[in-house]
Design a protein around this motif. Structure first.
Motif, PDB file in Angstrom:
ATOM      1  N   ILE A 157       0.895  -1.190  -0.057  1.00  0.00           N
ATOM      2  CA  ILE A 157       0.031  -0.083  -0.042  1.00  0.00           C
ATOM      3  C   ILE A 157       0.826   1.395   0.087  1.00  0.00           C
ATOM      4  CG2 ILE A 157      -2.012  -1.213   0.990  1.00  0.00           C
ATOM      5  CD1 ILE A 157      -1.295   0.139   3.546  1.00  0.00           C
ATOM      6  N   THR A 214      -8.754   3.907   8.660  1.00  0.00           N
ATOM      7  CA  THR A 214      -8.522   3.514   7.319  1.00  0.00           C
ATOM      8  C   THR A 214      -7.154   3.946   6.715  1.00  0.00           C
ATOM      9  OG1 THR A 214      -9.541   5.618   7.080  1.00  0.00           O
ATOM     10  CG2 THR A 214     -10.829   3.911   6.844  1.00  0.00           C
ATOM     11  N   ASP A 220      -6.064   2.185   0.823  1.00  0.00           N
ATOM     12  CA  ASP A 220      -6.279   2.053  -0.576  1.00  0.00           C
ATOM     13  C   ASP A 220      -5.185   2.343  -1.218  1.00  0.00           C
ATOM     14  OD1 ASP A 220      -5.988   4.559  -0.332  1.00  0.00           O
ATOM     15  OD2 ASP A 220      -8.159   5.068  -0.836  1.00  0.00           O
TER      16      ASP A 220
END
Length: 637
Positions: free
Chosen positions: A111, A133, A160
């Motif tokens: 990531i 997150t 993400d």
């Protein structure tokens, strides 16, 4: 039947392979929903670090849960409760990137971006962001070719894979990013060269998103080593009075010592992410009193020891529903992951059991305090221990002085398989906490200020001489051993005093000039450490030359064995190479062994075996005995 045989010649069921198997052990212990997790070194798997959940490996080889921040590394993993379920973020040694996976379906994906330079971006002290997150952590960026070309930021890394954003960049060194419960503020610890974090560091707080911060504690002569939020206040381990005590500090800077004591409840930040305390409930905290578990009660202002079979706990404390977890060890017990029910006193071991070393061959360390030139010198004595053998009447045992690293480290009265390897063969060992060691307050640490190579050498020699004078050790068969800063003290001892016949010197510092920012022979974290240990550079350059073993080869008191990892970025091979080359042709017996794939401190089983067997053969050749069952080490002259 007991066999009469000279010290050093005894046979033992504790082999070098047994010591190598014990060379990993658990660290970075934590809890998630009451379940213990930890990282675990695996010497038999090339020294990789595995990630373990309640005794079960989560990642197969070659995944290696480790990082290079400060070259000593920091907390390399964190569990997050994301909107998509539980996820684990970790750093892998191979590429130093942060990877993410589902623990029930472990297929890690990176990531963080792949850097242009190999290991050019490194991450440590991973913690969960406010809504889980993001991973909040320390990021190192390599900015050039010199070992000191490194920049650090506190960053938020989105899960993400989108680019990280900088949270703070207040100091050259930073750690401990902690978000307040309301998500509005960030706290962290920072410091700058030439100080080390145990000399002076600062507790910083800022509004998230702000470019300005306030300093609430710490300074040039006060060292903050851990911070956690408690509502709108901060719980802080710091030492304004010379001892690491636990304080509650308000946002206005008001500080209250929750239990004033002349005890060390914290420790030096060699690695980022250690936890010396954890909240049990409001007003009660699990702490480490010089390594022993204890409960600090704010209402009574007391610190009370917890009676447990494993007396030495490591700085990985976590608490959930009244259960304390960490790793712990004892005089005859290797480090294990344990949990302690604070209400019942029940202790549970979670580490998978291995083949235990036979207890009757394990030395029980004896604590001693010897008077040295500068005051008391604590030590732990590990006597020769083997029920199958006794020495001839009148023979005193050879003894090895073991010097811990750091030098801001300390010895602990716990099982050390390498020490047991020696003592079970009839060689005594004494581990010395020389001036500069931690655990005894700032004044004891600062005995070493500008006195490295003097105080440490004198304190170790005082302990060795005391054992010889009382008849515990053979004064004509004393040796000294150490790695890293311990290797420095061993080498400095052999070139300044005549106490020892020989020395084992592993991955050492040998030339102080190379350890200056100008010398360029060490990493950024410690590149100015010697200014506090020796003196300002270059104003005291003569002192640097006078104390460096590499400048005093002609004064060497006896043979030396040098051991060096070839990928060591903390003490690179350069200095050991030069020292060994200078010994060739001098007539002084010596050996120099190097190991491919090893960094600072040996992690691979084959390396540990080779190093220990070489060390035993070396002692035998110099101290006058023939060890059993080890290859003969070839000595050069």
């Amino acid at each position: 039947m007991v066999t009469i045989a000279p010290y050093g010649t005894w046979t033992s069921p504790i082999g070098a392979a047994d010591a190598a198997a014990a060379g990993g052990g658990p660290h970075w212990v934590d809890l998630h929903r009451g379940v213990p997790w930890w990282a675990e070194g695996r010497p038999a798997e090339g020294g990789r670090v595995a990630l373990v959940r309640d005794g079960h490996d989560l990642l197969p080889p070659p995944w290696n849960v480790r990082n290079r921040v400060h070259e000593y590394g920091g907390r390399p993993w964190v569990v997050l409760d994301t909107p998509d379920g539980t996820r684990v973020a970790f750093t892998d040694w191979g590429d130093q990137r942060i990877h993410l996976f589902d623990p029930d379906d472990p297929r890690p994906r990176p990531i963080t971006a792949e850097p242009e330079r190999h290991h050019g971006l490194r991450y440590a002290d991973l913690t969960a962001g406010p809504d889980h997150t993001e991973v909040w952590c320390v990021r190192e960026t390599v900015t050039g070719d010199a070992r000191t070309d490194v920049r650090r930021d506190l960053v938020a890394v989105p899960l993400d894979g989108s680019p990280a954003r900088v949270l703070a960049a207040s100091h050259h060194f930073m750690t401990g990013p902690r978000v307040s419960p309301d998500g509005r503020r960030l706290a962290w610890i920072g410091w700058d060269h030439p100080r080390m974090p145990w000399d002076g560091s600062e507790l910083c707080v800022a509004e998230i998103g702000s470019d300005t911060h306030r300093v609430l504690a710490g300074g040039p002569d006060e060292a903050v080593c851990q911070v956690e939020w408690e509502g709108d206040d901060l719980l802080v381990l710091t030492d304004p009075d010379g001892w690491w005590n636990l304080f509650r500090i308000g946002l206005d800077g008001t500080a209250v010592n929750l239990a004033p004591c002349r005890e060390e409840l914290g420790g030096p930040m060699w690695r980022l992410g250690n936890r010396w305390f954890a909240a049990i409930d409001r007003g009660r905290y699990a702490v480490l009193r010089s390594g022993a578990p204890a409960v600090l009660d704010e209402r009574s202002g007391t610190v009370t020891d917890i009676d447990v079979d494993l007396p030495v706990w490591h700085a990985h404390l976590a608490v959930h529903d009244g259960v304390l977890v960490s790793s712990a060890a004892g005089p005859r017990t290797e480090a294990a992951v344990v949990s302690l029910d604070l209400s019942t006193g029940e202790l549970t071991e979670h580490t998978r059991p291995g083949a235990p070393l036979p207890a009757e061959y394990l030395p029980v360390p004896v604590e001693r305090v010897v008077t040295g030139p500068g005051g008391d010198v604590p030590a732990h004595i590990y006597p020769p221990t083997n029920p199958d053998f006794a020495a001839p009447d009148g023979e005193e045992p050879p003894y090895v002085v073991h010097v811990h690293g750091g030098p801001t480290g300390r010895s602990a009265p716990v099982l050390d398989a390498e020490i047991a390897y020696l003592t079970s063969r009839g060689i005594g060992v004494v581990a010395v906490d020389y001036g500069g060691s931690t655990g005894y307050g700032r004044a004891f640490r600062e005995r070493l200020r500008e006195q490295w190579g003097v105080v440490d050498v004198a304190d170790c020699a005082a302990v060795a001489r005391a054992l010889a004078e009382e008849g515990t050790a053979d004064g004509d068969r004393l040796a000294i051993r150490g790695g890293s800063a311990g290797g420095w003290t061993a080498a400095a001892s052999m070139t300044t005093v005549t106490t020892y016949r020989c020395a084992m010197i592993a991955f050492p510092i040998l030339d102080l000039r190379g350890w200056t920012g100008e010398g360029g022979e060490t990493h950024d974290f410690e590149s100015r450490y010697v200014e506090g240990l020796v003196g300002p550079w270059p104003a005291t350059a003569d002192r640097y030359a006078e104390r460096s073993p590499s400048h005093r080869v002609e004064h060497l008191a006896g043979p030396v064995l040098l051991l060096q990892g070839l990928e060591d970025e903390i003490c690179p091979p350069d200095q050991a190479d030069r020292f060994a080359a200078a010994l060739d042709g001098t007539g002084v017996p010596h050996a120099y062994l190097t190991f491919e794939g090893e960094q600072h401190g040996f992690r691979r089983a084959a390396t540990i075996v080779a190093a220990l067997e070489a060390e035993l053969s070396f002692y035998g050749q110099v101290l006058g005995f023939t060890p059993a069952d080890v290859p003969v080490l070839e000595l050069r002259r």
